[in-house]
Design a protein around this motif. Structure first.
Motif, PDB file in Angstrom:
ATOM      1  N   ILE A 172      -0.763   1.753  12.501  1.00 14.75           N
ATOM      2  CA  ILE A 172       0.286   1.549  11.486  1.00 14.75           C
ATOM      3  C   ILE A 172      -0.087   2.166  10.146  1.00 14.75           C
ATOM      4  O   ILE A 172       0.672   2.061   9.191  1.00 14.75           O
ATOM      5  CB  ILE A 172       0.620   0.050  11.303  1.00 14.75           C
ATOM      6  N   GLY A 184     -13.714  -6.225   4.350  1.00 18.42           N
ATOM      7  CA  GLY A 184     -14.695  -5.553   3.512  1.00 18.42           C
ATOM      8  C   GLY A 184     -15.769  -6.450   2.932  1.00 18.42           C
ATOM      9  O   GLY A 184     -16.700  -5.947   2.301  1.00 18.42           O
ATOM     10  N   LEU A 210       7.734   1.047   9.916  1.00 17.70           N
ATOM     11  CA  LEU A 210       8.906   0.162   9.790  1.00 17.70           C
ATOM     12  C   LEU A 210       9.995   0.798   8.921  1.00 17.70           C
ATOM     13  O   LEU A 210      11.180   0.722   9.220  1.00 17.70           O
ATOM     14  CB  LEU A 210       8.440  -1.169   9.173  1.00 17.70           C
ATOM     15  N   THR A 226       6.464  -6.228   9.554  1.00 17.45           N
ATOM     16  CA  THR A 226       5.515  -5.249  10.119  1.00 17.45           C
ATOM     17  C   THR A 226       4.643  -5.897  11.187  1.00 17.45           C
ATOM     18  O   THR A 226       4.435  -5.333  12.272  1.00 17.45           O
ATOM     19  CB  THR A 226       4.624  -4.672   8.995  1.00 17.45           C
ATOM     20  N   SER A 238      -5.688  -7.824   4.372  1.00 19.08           N
ATOM     21  CA  SER A 238      -4.570  -7.118   3.730  1.00 19.08           C
ATOM     22  C   SER A 238      -3.309  -7.986   3.814  1.00 19.08           C
ATOM     23  O   SER A 238      -3.286  -9.002   4.526  1.00 19.08           O
ATOM     24  CB  SER A 238      -4.317  -5.789   4.450  1.00 19.08           C
ATOM     25  N   GLY A 239      -2.269  -7.565   3.108  1.00 19.17           N
ATOM     26  CA  GLY A 239      -0.993  -8.283   3.228  1.00 19.17           C
ATOM     27  C   GLY A 239      -0.565  -8.361   4.680  1.00 19.17           C
ATOM     28  O   GLY A 239      -0.285  -9.444   5.222  1.00 19.17           O
ATOM     29  N   VAL A 240      -0.541  -7.213   5.356  1.00 20.40           N
ATOM     30  CA  VAL A 240      -0.130  -7.189   6.772  1.00 20.40           C
ATOM     31  C   VAL A 240      -1.101  -8.000   7.626  1.00 20.40           C
ATOM     32  O   VAL A 240      -0.692  -8.764   8.501  1.00 20.40           O
ATOM     33  CB  VAL A 240      -0.054  -5.735   7.288  1.00 20.40           C
ATOM     34  N   LYS A 270     -13.845 -12.245   2.108  1.00 21.37           N
ATOM     35  CA  LYS A 270     -12.574 -12.006   2.805  1.00 21.37           C
ATOM     36  C   LYS A 270     -12.608 -12.568   4.219  1.00 21.37           C
ATOM     37  O   LYS A 270     -11.607 -13.086   4.719  1.00 21.37           O
ATOM     38  CB  LYS A 270     -12.268 -10.506   2.849  1.00 21.37           C
ATOM     39  N   ARG A 311       0.841  -1.212   0.000  1.00 19.94           N
ATOM     40  CA  ARG A 311       0.000   0.000   0.000  1.00 19.94           C
ATOM     41  C   ARG A 311       0.869   1.252   0.000  1.00 19.94           C
ATOM     42  O   ARG A 311       0.528   2.261  -0.610  1.00 19.94           O
ATOM     43  CB  ARG A 311      -0.798  -0.023   1.270  1.00 19.94           C
ATOM     44  N   MET A 355      -5.546   4.867   6.598  1.00 23.45           N
ATOM     45  CA  MET A 355      -6.308   4.723   5.352  1.00 23.45           C
ATOM     46  C   MET A 355      -7.612   5.507   5.353  1.00 23.45           C
ATOM     47  O   MET A 355      -8.124   5.854   4.294  1.00 23.45           O
ATOM     48  CB  MET A 355      -6.565   3.237   5.053  1.00 23.45           C
ATOM     49  N   ARG A 404     -17.012  -4.617   7.440  1.00 20.30           N
ATOM     50  CA  ARG A 404     -17.075  -3.195   7.820  1.00 20.30           C
ATOM     51  C   ARG A 404     -18.263  -2.438   7.247  1.00 20.30           C
ATOM     52  O   ARG A 404     -18.519  -1.308   7.642  1.00 20.30           O
ATOM     53  CB  ARG A 404     -15.756  -2.485   7.516  1.00 20.30           C
ATOM     54  N   SER A 411       3.500   3.693  14.626  1.00 20.82           N
ATOM     55  CA  SER A 411       4.694   2.926  14.256  1.00 20.82           C
ATOM     56  C   SER A 411       4.857   2.818  12.747  1.00 20.82           C
ATOM     57  O   SER A 411       3.899   2.493  12.038  1.00 20.82           O
ATOM     58  CB  SER A 411       4.558   1.519  14.863  1.00 20.82           C
TER      59      SER A 411
HETATM   60  N1  LIG Z   1       3.485   1.358   9.659  1.00 16.73           N
HETATM   61  C1  LIG Z   1       4.127   0.440   8.961  1.00 16.73           C
HETATM   62  O1  LIG Z   1       5.308   0.155   9.191  1.00 16.73           O
HETATM   63  C2  LIG Z   1       3.394  -0.286   7.866  1.00 16.73           C
HETATM   64  C3  LIG Z   1       4.037  -1.271   7.104  1.00 16.73           C
HETATM   65  C4  LIG Z   1       3.296  -1.943   6.121  1.00 16.73           C
HETATM   66  C5  LIG Z   1       1.973  -1.601   5.895  1.00 16.73           C
HETATM   67  N2  LIG Z   1       1.415  -0.613   6.645  1.00 16.73           N
HETATM   68  C6  LIG Z   1       0.003  -0.225   6.444  1.00 16.73           C
HETATM   69  O2  LIG Z   1      -0.809  -1.363   6.643  1.00 16.73           O
HETATM   70  C7  LIG Z   1      -1.947  -1.265   5.809  1.00 16.73           C
HETATM   71  C8  LIG Z   1      -2.055  -2.520   4.976  1.00 16.73           C
HETATM   72  O3  LIG Z   1      -1.017  -2.520   4.017  1.00 16.73           O
HETATM   73  P1  LIG Z   1      -1.001  -3.657   2.900  1.00 16.73           P
HETATM   74  O4  LIG Z   1       0.094  -3.341   1.948  1.00 16.73           O
HETATM   75  O5  LIG Z   1      -1.022  -4.959   3.588  1.00 16.73           O
HETATM   76  O6  LIG Z   1      -2.427  -3.334   2.209  1.00 16.73           O
HETATM   77  P2  LIG Z   1      -3.403  -4.134   1.250  1.00 16.73           P
HETATM   78  O7  LIG Z   1      -3.006  -5.558   1.124  1.00 16.73           O
HETATM   79  O8  LIG Z   1      -3.566  -3.319   0.030  1.00 16.73           O
HETATM   80  O9  LIG Z   1      -4.792  -4.111   2.059  1.00 16.73           O
HETATM   81  C9  LIG Z   1      -5.419  -2.924   2.387  1.00 16.73           C
HETATM   82  C10 LIG Z   1      -6.889  -3.230   2.749  1.00 16.73           C
HETATM   83  O10 LIG Z   1      -7.340  -2.240   3.681  1.00 16.73           O
HETATM   84  C11 LIG Z   1      -8.746  -2.103   3.572  1.00 16.73           C
HETATM   85  N3  LIG Z   1      -9.065  -0.692   3.454  1.00 16.73           N
HETATM   86  C12 LIG Z   1      -8.734   0.159   2.448  1.00 16.73           C
HETATM   87  N4  LIG Z   1      -9.200   1.399   2.684  1.00 16.73           N
HETATM   88  C13 LIG Z   1      -9.842   1.329   3.876  1.00 16.73           C
HETATM   89  C14 LIG Z   1     -10.549   2.270   4.668  1.00 16.73           C
HETATM   90  N5  LIG Z   1     -10.680   3.557   4.283  1.00 16.73           N
HETATM   91  N6  LIG Z   1     -11.101   1.864   5.828  1.00 16.73           N
HETATM   92  C15 LIG Z   1     -10.964   0.586   6.236  1.00 16.73           C
HETATM   93  N7  LIG Z   1     -10.304  -0.369   5.535  1.00 16.73           N
HETATM   94  C16 LIG Z   1      -9.755   0.007   4.373  1.00 16.73           C
HETATM   95  C17 LIG Z   1      -9.187  -2.908   2.335  1.00 16.73           C
HETATM   96  O11 LIG Z   1      -9.643  -4.173   2.790  1.00 16.73           O
HETATM   97  P3  LIG Z   1     -11.159  -4.412   3.265  1.00 16.73           P
HETATM   98  O12 LIG Z   1     -12.026  -3.814   2.212  1.00 16.73           O
HETATM   99  O13 LIG Z   1     -11.241  -5.889   3.390  1.00 16.73           O
HETATM  100  O14 LIG Z   1     -11.334  -3.728   4.600  1.00 16.73           O
HETATM  101  C18 LIG Z   1      -7.864  -3.123   1.604  1.00 16.73           C
HETATM  102  O15 LIG Z   1      -7.889  -4.268   0.777  1.00 16.73           O
HETATM  103  C19 LIG Z   1      -1.781   0.018   4.990  1.00 16.73           C
HETATM  104  O16 LIG Z   1      -2.449   1.063   5.664  1.00 16.73           O
HETATM  105  C20 LIG Z   1      -0.285   0.260   5.048  1.00 16.73           C
HETATM  106  O17 LIG Z   1       0.057   1.611   4.856  1.00 16.73           O
HETATM  107  C21 LIG Z   1       2.088   0.034   7.611  1.00 16.73           C
END
Ligand SMILES: NC(=O)c1ccc[n+]([C@@H]2O[C@H](COP(=O)([O-])OP(=O)(O)OC[C@H]3O[C@@H](n4cnc5c(N)ncnc54)[C@H](OP(=O)(O)O)[C@@H]3O)[C@@H](O)[C@H]2O)c1
Length: 324
Positions: free
Chosen positions: A234, A169, A261, A123, A147-149, A173, A38, A237, A188, A259
């Motif tokens: 983390i 969602g 990474l 993560t 999600s991936g995480v 899923k 993401r 969104m 949700r 947090s």
């Molecule tokens: N802080 C860190 O170190 C770190 C590291 C990696 C990732 N992240 C964060 O972790 C999250 C997941 O990353 P990813 O790469 O695994 O993502 P991903 O596989 O693309 O999955 C994201 C999922 O979040 C849900 N979503 C999207 N917009 C939303 C909203 N407005 N409200 C609620 N749910 C929503 C959707 O699933 P549903 O429709 O099923 O809800 C979407 O498929 C991202 O926010 C990313 O920035 C943070």
């Protein structure tokens, strides 16, 4: 070398760029596959600039073959197959990375599977165990469970004896998350979304909430945590602003932890990768933990891969793979 470049209109194209040169503590990896995250979508739109010194090319994880090693590197040799956590640069033919951020590919895994692991498992581990101080028999709420995480976090909870409830969602899923080891979940868009999350813990609350949604969920998250619970934010969104009654924070002695990474020090990333190798990698080899790969695209289809991620329809990871 060829790399996927972000154009001024935020579209993606493949271009010729200079091949990076490893410094003495770095390894040059010939990239076979890269994971899509993401964060890549945000960086492409100009909202998530790489940390100082990192490659401007997208890509936070990869798998491939060691092409050359810096003079101080001790562990890897030319020709080893590896995967790596990157600060950037994965969407390219070659990438340099600190040796401490590199791990061997788990035995029997393809490059595609190996490229799906570093960012999401690092993560999930960092935030559940290090930031969230997760103990056995805990109850965890994982938002965006598919999600991936999320798919990594669900599996870690199951493997380390905690109960994970997820938000997702769609019913499809939710089914996938239950197959990975979640114990319950809530869709949700459902009218009873929050009630169901509350009833899962019989109103006693969650020990840890892993939240990439941010603003819109903050107040409800606080009400779902048990006394001394930890909310790990983390991602944002839903946005970064929230209007919240802080009394619960005080009365329940809740901790809210933000947090990321990517901007951690190289030594912190090395110790995290070390923990993953000891605690997580053997569980891939035994089959207790599995890579969750939704789709594989060629690097020249990076834009389509981003569109699929933006659709919010995916479960687990999207991978870019070199055309053979
Ligand atoms: N802080 C860190 O170190 C770190 C590291 C990696 C990732 N992240 C964060 O972790 C999250 C997941 O990353 P990813 O790469 O695994 O993502 P991903 O596989 O693309 O999955 C994201 C999922 O979040 C849900 N979503 C999207 N917009 C939303 C909203 N407005 N409200 C609620 N749910 C929503 C959707 O699933 P549903 O429709 O099923 O809800 C979407 O498929 C991202 O926010 C990313 O920035 C943070």
């Amino acid at each position: 070398m060829k790399a996927v470049i972000v154009n001024t209109d935020h579209s993606l194209t493949t271009q010729e760029v200079a091949t990076p040169i490893p410094d003495q503590k770095e390894i040059l990896i010939k990239v076979q596959c890269a994971g899509v995250n993401r964060a890549d979508l945000m960086q492409r739109r100009g909202f998530y600039p790489p940390p100082p010194g990192a490659s401007k090319i997208l890509g936070l994880e990869c798998a491939g073959t060691v092409e050359s090693v810096g003079s101080s590197c001790k562990r890897y040799q030319v020709g080893d197959t590896v995967c790596a956590l990157l600060s950037g640069g994965g969407y390219s033919e070659y990438v340099t990375v600190d040796e401490g951020s590199v791990l061997p590919i788990p035995a029997g895994f393809s490059f595609e599977e190996a490229a799906s692991l570093p960012e999401v498992f690092a993560t999930a581990w960092l935030n559940l165990f290090d930031e969230g101080a997760l103990k056995k028999k805990s109850t965890v709420l994982i938002h965006a469970g598919a999600s991936g995480v999320g798919t990594a976090a669900i599996q870690l909870c199951r493997a380390f004896d905690s109960r994970a409830c997820v938000t997702v969602g769609s019913q499809f899923k939710l089914k996938k998350c239950l197959e990975l080891g979640a114990v319950d979940g809530s869709v949700r868009t459902a009218p009873d979304f929050w009630d169901r999350l509350e009833s899962f813990t019989s109103s006693s609350g969650y020990d840890v909430i892993l939240d990439p949604v941010g603003g819109a969920y903050l107040e409800k998250n606080l009400s779902l945590l048990n006394p001394k619970g930890r909310l790990i934010i983390i991602g944002l969104m839903s946005g970064s602003k929230a209007n919240v009654n802080l009394s619960q924070l005080l009365m329940k002695r809740i901790r809210i932890i933000g947090s990321t990474l990517r901007n951690r020090s190289l030594s912190r990333k090395a110790s995290l990768m070390n923990r993953l190798e000891k605690e997580v990698w053997p569980r891939f080899v035994s089959g207790e933990l599995v890579p969750v790969v939704e789709a594989i695209y060629s690097f020249s289809q990076a834009q389509e891969a981003h569109q699929l991620m933006e659709s919010n329809e995916t479960v687990g990871k999207i991978i870019l793979s070199k055309e053979t």
